[in-house]
Motif scaffolding. Structure first.
Motif, short mmCIF file in Angstrom:
data_model
loop_
_atom_site.label_atom_id
_atom_site.label_comp_id
_atom_site.label_asym_id
_atom_site.label_seq_id
_atom_site.Cartn_x
_atom_site.Cartn_y
_atom_site.Cartn_z
N ASP A 281 11.09 5.70 8.75
CA ASP A 281 12.39 5.73 9.41
C ASP A 281 12.35 5.18 10.83
O ASP A 281 13.25 5.41 11.63
CB ASP A 281 12.95 7.16 9.44
N GLY A 282 11.28 4.40 11.14
CA GLY A 282 11.16 3.82 12.48
C GLY A 282 10.45 2.48 12.44
O GLY A 282 9.96 2.04 11.40
N TYR A 283 10.41 1.81 13.59
CA TYR A 283 9.79 0.49 13.67
C TYR A 283 8.39 0.55 14.25
O TYR A 283 8.09 1.38 15.13
CB TYR A 283 10.65 -0.45 14.52
N GLN A 284 7.56 -0.34 13.76
CA GLN A 284 6.19 -0.48 14.25
C GLN A 284 6.00 -1.92 14.70
O GLN A 284 6.30 -2.87 13.96
CB GLN A 284 5.20 -0.15 13.14
N GLU A 285 5.51 -2.12 15.92
CA GLU A 285 5.30 -3.47 16.42
C GLU A 285 4.09 -4.10 15.74
O GLU A 285 3.06 -3.45 15.54
CB GLU A 285 5.09 -3.46 17.93
N VAL A 286 4.22 -5.38 15.37
CA VAL A 286 3.14 -6.10 14.72
C VAL A 286 2.91 -7.43 15.45
O VAL A 286 3.75 -7.88 16.23
CB VAL A 286 3.45 -6.37 13.23
N GLU A 287 1.78 -8.04 15.21
CA GLU A 287 1.46 -9.30 15.88
C GLU A 287 2.13 -10.50 15.21
O GLU A 287 2.48 -11.47 15.89
CB GLU A 287 -0.06 -9.50 15.91
N LYS A 288 2.31 -10.42 13.89
CA LYS A 288 2.88 -11.57 13.17
C LYS A 288 3.97 -11.10 12.22
O LYS A 288 3.89 -10.02 11.64
CB LYS A 288 1.79 -12.35 12.43
N SER A 289 4.97 -11.95 12.06
CA SER A 289 6.11 -11.62 11.20
C SER A 289 5.71 -11.69 9.73
O SER A 289 5.13 -12.68 9.28
CB SER A 289 7.25 -12.62 11.46
N PRO A 290 6.04 -10.65 8.94
CA PRO A 290 5.80 -10.71 7.50
C PRO A 290 6.58 -11.84 6.83
O PRO A 290 6.17 -12.33 5.77
CB PRO A 290 6.28 -9.34 7.01
N LEU A 291 7.69 -12.25 7.44
CA LEU A 291 8.48 -13.33 6.88
C LEU A 291 7.79 -14.68 7.03
O LEU A 291 7.98 -15.59 6.23
CB LEU A 291 9.86 -13.39 7.54
N PHE A 292 6.98 -14.81 8.10
CA PHE A 292 6.28 -16.07 8.38
C PHE A 292 4.81 -15.77 8.66
O PHE A 292 4.32 -15.96 9.77
CB PHE A 292 6.91 -16.77 9.58
N PRO A 293 4.07 -15.29 7.66
CA PRO A 293 2.68 -14.88 7.87
C PRO A 293 1.82 -16.05 8.32
O PRO A 293 1.97 -17.17 7.86
CB PRO A 293 2.26 -14.36 6.48
N GLY A 294 0.94 -15.76 9.25
CA GLY A 294 0.02 -16.78 9.72
C GLY A 294 0.49 -17.55 10.93
O GLY A 294 -0.30 -18.29 11.54
#
Length: 219
Positions: free
Chosen positions: A164-177
């Protein structure tokens, strides 16, 4: 409230907050103000914020949106860009993102002129520029938006919905790599010096090189 609302002047970059606004009043205000307006509305459990963005805010929104469209076209991903469409969770929340995209769920909303989040999916990607006090991640989490980009102070933050919340990530799952946290701010800044068209071409070239390096071929 409508007479008072029409008298409210919200200069660019400023916001007005109204308390104890019912859901019915919020719906009526949306209808009264119409779709073709410069202000953005955010509603959360009775609190309504009216914000008028600065020209720089709108420019950043458009350029980042254009960069995302280049990515989607380069990777041959069907999409619909719905801009600042009002998304609502009935009786609770309403929010108008700076930019939003249907990508994975584009087939589900294709051809629809009206969306109802009680039956339709939320956007796959929402982009917010210069975060306001009320446009909090919790609002998008409540709507079930899978990916939220927040751009402020020259920094791009990519967040994915976990529970139910957001987690910051280094790369977008929509545009991996793709190193978009570095690339998007860089090309946005360059567009203000070199001009939009030149930078869009440079970004397309960068994406093409990334595709080759990732083994996806040119395009």
């Amino acid at each position: 409230m409508f007479v008072e609302l029409r008298k409210i002047q919200v200069p660019p970059g400023a916001r007005v907050i109204l308390e104890d606004v019912s859901w019915g009043e919020f719906e009526a205000i949306l209808a009264d103000l119409g779709e073709h307006r410069s202000s953005r509305l955010t509603y959360d459990q009775g609190q309504l914020e009216i914000m008028t963005p600065l020209p720089e805010h709108e420019d950043n929104k458009e350029i980042i949106g254009n960069l995302v469209k280049i990515l989607l076209e380069a990777f041959d991903l069907e999409f619909r860009s719905l801009g600042s469409t009002t998304f609502k969770k009935p009786m609770a929340q309403g929010v108008e993102p700076d930019q939003c995209f249907y990508i994975d769920h584009e087939p589900d909303i294709r051809g629809k002129s009206r969306l109802d989040l009680t039956v339709d999916p939320p956007p796959d990607l929402v982009i917010e520029i210069d975060i306001t006090s009320r446009t909090a991640p919790a609002l998008y989490a409540a709507l079930g938006v899978p990916e939220l980009w927040r751009f402020e102070g020259g920094v791009l933050q990519i967040n994915v919905l976990v529970g139910d919340g957001y987690q910051e990530v280094e790369k977008s799952p929509l545009f991996p790599g793709l190193a978009l946290k570095a690339a998007i701010p860089l090309y946005l800044a360059e567009s203000k010096v070199l001009g939009r068209n030149r930078v869009m071409k440079q970004f397309r070239d960068w994406v093409r090189v990334c595709q080759i390096e990732l083994g996806n071929g040119g395009g």
